[in-house]
Design a protein around this motif. Structure first.
Motif, mmCIF file in Angstrom:
data_model
loop_
_atom_site.group_PDB
_atom_site.id
_atom_site.type_symbol
_atom_site.label_atom_id
_atom_site.label_comp_id
_atom_site.label_asym_id
_atom_site.label_seq_id
_atom_site.Cartn_x
_atom_site.Cartn_y
_atom_site.Cartn_z
ATOM 1 N N ALA A 1 0.606 -4.810 -4.819
ATOM 2 C CA ALA A 1 -0.134 -3.862 -3.983
ATOM 3 C C ALA A 1 0.277 -2.423 -4.273
ATOM 4 O O ALA A 1 -0.573 -1.523 -4.398
ATOM 5 N N VAL A 2 1.588 -2.185 -4.399
ATOM 6 C CA VAL A 2 2.072 -0.824 -4.633
ATOM 7 C C VAL A 2 1.681 -0.342 -6.031
ATOM 8 O O VAL A 2 1.282 0.812 -6.213
ATOM 9 N N THR A 3 1.775 -1.213 -7.036
ATOM 10 C CA THR A 3 1.410 -0.817 -8.399
ATOM 11 C C THR A 3 -0.069 -0.469 -8.493
ATOM 12 O O THR A 3 -0.458 0.542 -9.097
ATOM 13 N N SER A 4 -0.925 -1.287 -7.887
ATOM 14 C CA SER A 4 -2.369 -1.013 -7.898
ATOM 15 C C SER A 4 -2.685 0.299 -7.197
ATOM 16 O O SER A 4 -3.472 1.119 -7.696
ATOM 17 N N MET A 5 -2.074 0.511 -6.032
ATOM 18 C CA MET A 5 -2.289 1.753 -5.300
ATOM 19 C C MET A 5 -1.822 2.955 -6.117
ATOM 20 O O MET A 5 -2.468 4.010 -6.111
ATOM 21 N N GLY A 6 -0.714 2.816 -6.821
ATOM 22 C CA GLY A 6 -0.204 3.908 -7.636
ATOM 23 C C GLY A 6 -1.198 4.344 -8.700
ATOM 24 O O GLY A 6 -1.479 5.538 -8.865
ATOM 25 N N PHE A 7 -1.769 3.385 -9.416
ATOM 26 C CA PHE A 7 -2.739 3.742 -10.457
ATOM 27 C C PHE A 7 -4.021 4.310 -9.847
ATOM 28 O O PHE A 7 -4.660 5.198 -10.437
ATOM 29 N N ALA A 8 -4.422 3.828 -8.674
ATOM 30 C CA ALA A 8 -5.599 4.387 -8.009
ATOM 31 C C ALA A 8 -5.370 5.862 -7.652
ATOM 32 O O ALA A 8 -6.271 6.705 -7.810
ATOM 33 N N LEU A 9 -4.161 6.195 -7.184
ATOM 34 C CA LEU A 9 -3.846 7.591 -6.867
ATOM 35 C C LEU A 9 -3.815 8.455 -8.129
ATOM 36 O O LEU A 9 -4.257 9.609 -8.108
ATOM 37 N N ILE A 10 -3.293 7.906 -9.232
ATOM 38 C CA ILE A 10 -3.296 8.664 -10.490
ATOM 39 C C ILE A 10 -4.726 8.953 -10.928
ATOM 40 O O ILE A 10 -5.048 10.067 -11.386
#
Length: 433
Positions: A97-106
């Motif tokens: 969940a955190v990794t996916s959210m991180g790339f979405a923010l990038i």
């Protein structure tokens, strides 16, 4: 005949690595895609800033060093504020969940970069992008520790370095050319910015989806094993009293600071030199600078497996000291060059590339080895926080030195920092031999 229990089944191997229970090859492939994409995006955004500052915002070149440093500074403030939170959230809700959210923010940050038309817009874009980088960077070392057994982590982190090198080379050789390519097709500077960053935002959004579907599902620990987030963060800070944890935090300061110096100030140096001395446009100078800095990333790519093997075979503190010494020599030697496209600069960049990947590998393996399972997410979050502080210091001091001393001032400064931490590593190794 008795059937052996499921726990006795050997784990699935991956390129000679021993994987932890429940990890399959698809998880590892997705993890290494994350390694490739993270460094590609971390290289691309700062390295294209000179084009935005010069041709889109029309900023005076005498102010671009401090402006670049300030953008990095406030980006790192965002990382410092959020990085511990990401580590704690990953322990509660899962790495996926955190990794996916991180790339979405990038992806959102990249889109905002393309739309920015003033320095305030760039600050907003940098903040969103930095929050994503904080999340993803925290997860890389955490995922490696979750997925690979301790005796294979040097090899695993060596391959991580290879993917980092490939990602950085992709950015340097291809992505940094995008503004010049779009301008060559008749686009204005503003249109080129929208096309360049919009394309990267779309690619990054697809990577976010790949992370969601490709990483291992579930949480790292059951709820009855987890302490509250604030308590985990306090305990993670307390771990810095252990000499090896403290050294790992310091090495993260150097490793992430290294990336900031090269990613931000080399293309800025190339842009200023190319426009002032060679009569190029900013987009052309950034493109040529990318081709030169790609040599540094090629050195990272080639040397990454060597550092991975060395980290498994040597004492990990010794391996860290070796990489810091290489960095001190490479960065310090830039004091004697003034042309970013010269052979002397290329020689320095080769050593710098080796030191960058070596420090990432050795510090990452050291922190993964020393972090207790229950606190792994939070300790790696603080490890990333130390790296964020390294970028912050590199940005502010480097920007000032770039505008008021030498164009290689940021490099020389970090050469001195690398030398100091190298001495520290040697002292720790001698004390704990």
């Amino acid at each position: 005949m008795t059937t052996p229990p499921l726990a006795a089944v050997a784990p699935i191997p991956f390129l000679g690595m021993k994987l932890n229970e429940g990890v399959v090859r698809g998880h590892m492939l997705t993890f290494y895609l994350a390694c490739y994409a993270t460094i590609m995006l971390a290289t691309f955004v700062p390295a294209t800033q000179p084009f935005l500052l010069d041709q889109v915002l029309g900023m005076e070149r005498s102010r671009q060093g401090v402006a670049s440093g300030n953008l990095n500074f406030w980006g790192e403030i965002v990382i410092i504020v959020t990085v511990g939170l990401w580590g704690g959230l990953s322990d509660r809700f899962g790495r996926r969940a955190v990794t996916s959210m991180g790339f979405a923010l990038i992806a959102a940050g990249a889109l905002l970069y393309g739309l920015a038309r003033d320095i305030g817009g760039l600050y907003l874009a940098r903040g969103v992008y930095a929050a994503g980088i904080a999340a993803v960077s925290t997860m890389l070392i955490t995922l490696m520790a979750d997925y690979v057994s301790n005796n294979s982590r040097g090899k695993a982190t060596g391959l991580l370095g290879v993917m980092n090198g490939l990602g950085a080379m992709t950015a340097a050789l291809f992505l940094l050319r995008l503004p010049a390519i779009f301008q060559g097709r008749g686009f204005s500077a503003e249109q080129s910015a929208i096309a360049t960053y919009g394309l990267m935002a779309a690619i990054t959004a697809l990577i976010a989806l790949a992370m969601y579907f490709g990483l291992r599902r579930g949480q790292a620990h059951s709820s009855d094993e987890r302490a509250p987030i604030l308590r985990q963060l306090r305990e993670g800070i307390a771990e810095a009293r252990r000499p090896l944890i403290a050294l790992a935090y310091a090495s993260s300061f150097v490793a992430r600071g290294n990336l900031a110096v090269v990613g931000t100030f080399f293309t800025l140096w190339a842009s200023v030199y190319g426009t002032q001395e060679l009569g190029m446009s900013a987009a052309e100078a950034v493109s040529k600078g990318g081709a030169v800095v790609a040599i540094s990333y090629a050195a990272s790519l080639i040397s990454a497996p060597v550092f991975g093997i060395m980290t498994d075979r040597l004492n990990r503190t010794t391996a860290l000291a070796v990489t810091l010494a290489i960095g001190a020599v490479g960065y310090g030697s830039t004091y004697f060059v003034d042309d970013p496209f010269s052979l002397g600069t290329i020689a320095c960049l080769i050593l710098i590339g080796m030191a960058e990947v070596g420090c990432i590998i050795t510090s990452g393996v050291l922190i993964a080895e020393q972090a207790p399972d229950r606190l792994r997410g939070s300790i790696v979050g603080l490890f990333t926080l130390s790296g964020a502080i390294g970028i912050l210091i590199a940005s502010v001091v480097g920007g000032y030195l770039f505008d008021h001393w030498l164009k290689t001032g940021p490099f020389v400064f970090f050469g001195a920092i690398s030398a100091l931490v190298c001495v520290w590593a040697i002292a720790v190794r001698m004390r704990h031999a």
